[in-house]
Structure formats: C-alpha cells, structure tokens
Write a protein that holds these residues in place. Structure first.
Motif, PDB file in Angstrom:
ATOM      1  N   ASN A 153       0.821  -1.208   0.000  1.00  0.00           N
ATOM      2  CA  ASN A 153       0.000   0.000   0.000  1.00  0.00           C
ATOM      3  C   ASN A 153       0.860   1.265   0.000  1.00  0.00           C
ATOM      4  OD1 ASN A 153      -2.608   1.247   0.140  1.00  0.00           O
ATOM      5  ND2 ASN A 153      -2.197   1.724   2.284  1.00  0.00           N
ATOM      6  N   ASP A 175      -0.313  -5.052  -4.422  1.00  0.00           N
ATOM      7  CA  ASP A 175      -1.332  -5.183  -3.384  1.00  0.00           C
ATOM      8  C   ASP A 175      -1.791  -3.803  -2.933  1.00  0.00           C
ATOM      9  OD1 ASP A 175      -1.228  -8.083  -3.097  1.00  0.00           O
ATOM     10  OD2 ASP A 175       0.745  -7.766  -2.202  1.00  0.00           O
ATOM     11  N   PHE A 176      -3.102  -3.634  -2.781  1.00  0.00           N
ATOM     12  CA  PHE A 176      -3.708  -2.404  -2.260  1.00  0.00           C
ATOM     13  C   PHE A 176      -3.429  -1.236  -3.211  1.00  0.00           C
ATOM     14  CE2 PHE A 176      -3.289  -5.236   1.383  1.00  0.00           C
ATOM     15  CZ  PHE A 176      -4.574  -5.172   1.905  1.00  0.00           C
ATOM     16  N   ARG A 198      -3.780  -7.178  -7.225  1.00  0.00           N
ATOM     17  CA  ARG A 198      -4.910  -7.325  -6.303  1.00  0.00           C
ATOM     18  C   ARG A 198      -5.569  -5.960  -6.125  1.00  0.00           C
ATOM     19  NH1 ARG A 198      -5.592 -12.061  -3.585  1.00  0.00           N
ATOM     20  NH2 ARG A 198      -3.945 -13.630  -3.920  1.00  0.00           N
ATOM     21  N   GLN A 200      -7.767  -4.431  -4.078  1.00  0.00           N
ATOM     22  CA  GLN A 200      -8.508  -4.166  -2.845  1.00  0.00           C
ATOM     23  C   GLN A 200      -9.093  -2.755  -2.884  1.00  0.00           C
ATOM     24  OE1 GLN A 200      -5.302  -5.340  -2.903  1.00  0.00           O
ATOM     25  NE2 GLN A 200      -5.019  -6.975  -1.389  1.00  0.00           N
ATOM     26  N   GLY A 201     -10.062  -2.499  -2.005  1.00  0.00           N
ATOM     27  CA  GLY A 201     -10.789  -1.243  -2.026  1.00  0.00           C
ATOM     28  C   GLY A 201      -9.889  -0.019  -2.003  1.00  0.00           C
ATOM     29  N   HIS A 202     -10.232   0.955  -2.831  1.00  0.00           N
ATOM     30  CA  HIS A 202      -9.496   2.222  -2.848  1.00  0.00           C
ATOM     31  C   HIS A 202     -10.409   3.312  -3.361  1.00  0.00           C
ATOM     32  CE1 HIS A 202      -6.520   5.335  -3.519  1.00  0.00           C
ATOM     33  NE2 HIS A 202      -6.967   5.458  -4.756  1.00  0.00           N
ATOM     34  N   HIS A 228     -10.274  -8.912  -8.405  1.00  0.00           N
ATOM     35  CA  HIS A 228     -11.183  -7.898  -7.876  1.00  0.00           C
ATOM     36  C   HIS A 228     -11.747  -8.332  -6.528  1.00  0.00           C
ATOM     37  CE1 HIS A 228     -14.413  -4.776  -8.142  1.00  0.00           C
ATOM     38  NE2 HIS A 228     -13.442  -4.152  -8.786  1.00  0.00           N
ATOM     39  N   TYR A 229     -12.176  -7.325  -5.732  1.00  0.00           N
ATOM     40  CA  TYR A 229     -12.672  -7.600  -4.386  1.00  0.00           C
ATOM     41  C   TYR A 229     -14.101  -7.120  -4.171  1.00  0.00           C
ATOM     42  CZ  TYR A 229      -8.156  -9.293  -2.837  1.00  0.00           C
ATOM     43  OH  TYR A 229      -7.014 -10.043  -2.684  1.00  0.00           O
ATOM     44  N   THR A 233     -13.437   0.673  -7.624  1.00  0.00           N
ATOM     45  CA  THR A 233     -12.345   1.437  -7.026  1.00  0.00           C
ATOM     46  C   THR A 233     -11.870   2.511  -7.995  1.00  0.00           C
ATOM     47  OG1 THR A 233     -10.570   0.013  -7.894  1.00  0.00           O
ATOM     48  CG2 THR A 233     -11.607  -0.659  -5.822  1.00  0.00           C
ATOM     49  N   GLY A 258     -11.530 -11.992  -4.588  1.00  0.00           N
ATOM     50  CA  GLY A 258     -10.215 -12.179  -3.994  1.00  0.00           C
ATOM     51  C   GLY A 258      -9.553 -13.480  -4.364  1.00  0.00           C
TER      52      GLY A 258
END
Length: 366
Positions: A153, A175-176, A198, A200-202, A228-229, A233, A258
């Motif tokens: 991140n 990631d992130f 990946r 993840q939410g953002h 996708h999660y 995003t 995920g």
C-alpha cells in the motif's frame, strides 16, 4: 548661512535614505554537492554506505556478491558500475543476495522522494524488493524469490529494462493502493503469474497502472492477472504494446472475490481497463473477463467477416456478438477455433452460436 545649513541637512537626510534602501549583500547560495560513496572502496557494506549518504547521493557498488538485507530510507541512487559504464555484464556480476530472508531490499513509507535502484541481480529471499513507498527499479534482474517485487500500500513508481524470471510465485505483485508504470521489461518463467494485481478497495486519487511494451511469457498461470474484491475502485489500467505468449493459463486473466487460482470465470471487473495493440499467442486463453474493458488491435473501429487470425484460442471481455439479427452484449468468454462458429460461455451456461460477423466498435471488443 541659514540657507547653506538647510542644504547641508537635506544632503544628510538623502544620504541616510539611500543607505537605508540599499539591498543587503549576501553570499550566493551554494548548491549541495552530491557525493558518490563507493562499496567496498569507501565503505565495507552497502548499508553502511547508505547510512552515511545524503539525499541525492549515489552509492556505487563494485562487482561481487553481497549477502544480507538492505533498508533504503533516503532518496539515493543505489547502483552497480552499470550506471557509470553502461556495461551490462555488471548487472550479472553485482549480486544482492537475501540469504533466504524476508527480503533483499525494503523501502519503508518514510523514504520521501523516490530512490533509484539500478544494475543489480537481486535474488534469494521471500521478496526481492518490498516497497511501501515509490521508487525506480532499472536495468536489473530479479530471480529466485517468492515475489520479485512485492508492492504494498502506497508504493509504486517505475520498473523499466528489468528481467523477472524463475521466481516461485509472481514476477511482480501489486497489493492495495499502487500507482505504477511497468515498461520495457522481460517477465518470464515465473511459477505463478507474470504480474499479479490485487484490487482491494481504494477511493481517492486515481491509481494509474500502466503496463507497456513488455515481453510476458512462459509463466505458470496468467501472464497478467487482475483480482477484484467486489466494489468499484478509483483505478485506471492501460495495457498496451505487450507481447504476451506461452503462458499456461490466460494472457490476461480477470478474477473476483479475492480468488487467485485461475478458472477462466471471466470476472466482471467494472474498472476501466484499456487493452490496446498487444500480441497474444499460445496462451490457454487470450483475455478472460472485464465489464469495462476496451480492447483493440490497431484501429479503433473495424469489422470482421471471419474470425480474426490474431485472436487466440479464447479471447474475452465485454462483447457484442452479432449473429444474424440477434445481438447479445455481456461479459463473455469466446472460444474461437478460427472458424465462423463461436462457442460462447455466458455465466456458466454453454451456448453455441454461428457468428457471421464480429463487430469491434470504437475502443471496445464489440
């Protein structure tokens, strides 16, 4: 006499005013002198040279194998003699070996401006490089790690003119929240994916992921995989001018929930993904998934009267298949055996449709 006295007083006042308005003279500012710290000439270890350096300095490393972990906390250039000579033999002869530890190089979030790492072979650790801030990686080889670079991140930056090969998981792992340009690299023969992303939410400033001009081949799962999660995003993807071939699974695979184990589900990823001017060959599937993906060959709009020969065994994204007067628009996976008959799979239901033409609309596989 009185007149002379007044004149003298006025002269003194004017002189005082002139003195008061004269700018103060100061010595010109000196630009900081950037230093080159040599290893092992000046310092016995890379970490010792780094710790003595200031932002903007160069830590120049002579050929050899340097075992251990390095933490980069300053905006320095860490380089082999490739930097000063352009001789590629220094890349193979200057080895940073992590001795099987968690990483070879880590870059914490506190680093500030981007450091640059150039001209090394980086090997033998769980992560070749573990960044939590942006940095540049140039003209290097990353091999025999779990993930060649494991972006976390807040990281990103630039990877250019590098080779990622024979890593036990992914060549490059995002990631992130990662904002990055991956350009002009060779990403080959990694056990899992060449590049794994990946999502993840953002929410916030748009994260740009630019993958351009790479050779991505021989990887054990997907050449590029997006995971996708569930929620939309703030990300934008540009995948252009890559050669993606001989990967075991998809050239570009899209998964959701995920999940990373490729099953060609053709996940409906809502983020904008532009896939332009790439070459796909000998992957199990070409592209799998993507509700908002756009893919073109060389023109923005083109109609085909037969299956285009440049499509691989399975190419998929949001598509509009025209069969006679019937049109179907959905996230599909099209199995194309280079004939006018297309086997399409929509949400797990197998359908056989004799497709008489393929209409590729502006910037989309339509």
């Amino acid at each position: 006499m009185k007149r002379a006295a007044l004149l003298a007083m006025a002269t003194l006042v004017l002189a005082a005013c002139e003195d008061a308005t004269q700018p103060e003279l100061t010595a010109p500012e000196q630009s900081p002198r950037l230093a080159t710290l040599n290893v092992p000439g000046d310092f016995s270890s890379i970490q010792a040279a780094h710790d003595a350096a200031s932002a903007g300095d160069t830590v120049l490393v002579a050929p050899g194998t340097y075992v251990g972990q390095i933490t980069v906390t300053k905006a320095i250039t860490l380089a082999s003699h490739y930097l000063t000579t352009g001789d590629e033999s220094y890349i193979g002869n200057t080895i940073l070996d992590g001795d099987g530890a968690a990483f070879v190089i880590q870059i914490p979030i506190s680093v500030g401006d981007r450091p640059t790492i150039q001209g090394f072979t980086i090997q033998n650790a769980d992560d070749g490089i573990l960044p939590r801030a942006k940095f540049n990686l140039l003209n290097s080889v990353v091999t025999d790690t779990q993930d060649g670079v494991d972006y976390e991140n807040g990281s990103g930056g630039l990877i250019q003119f590098c080779t990622f090969e024979l890593n036990r998981d992914d060549g490059i792992d995002l990631d992130f929240a990662v904002d990055i340009v991956i350009q002009d690299n060779i990403i080959r023969n990694n056990r899992d994916d060449g590049i794994e992303i990946r999502m993840q939410g953002h929410s916030g400033p748009t994260l740009n992921v630019i993958i351009r001009g790479n050779e991505i081949y021989g990887n054990g799962e997907d050449g590029i995989q997006l995971i996708h999660y569930g929620s939309l995003t703030d990300r934008f993807f540009e995948i252009t001018y890559n050669n993606i071939y001989d990967n075991v699974d998809a050239g570009i695979g899209m998964m959701d929930g995920g999940e990373t184990v490729e099953d060609f589900r053709g996940a409906s990823i809502p983020e904008r993904i532009n896939i332009f001017n790439n070459t796909f060959a000998n992957n199990s599937h070409g592209i799998s998934g993507g509700t908002s993906s756009s893919a073109t060959r060389r023109s923005r709009s083109r109609k085909w009267t037969a299956t285009p020969s440049w499509l691989t065994t399975c190419s998929s994204t949001t598509a509009l298949i025209t069969a006679g007067r019937t049109s179907m628009r959905a996230a599909v996976c099209m199995r194309i055996p280079c004939s006018p008959r297309t086997w399409s799979y929509l949400r797990g239901v197998q359908r056989s449709t004799p497709v008489r033409r393929y209409t590729f609309g502006t910037e989309r596989w339509f």
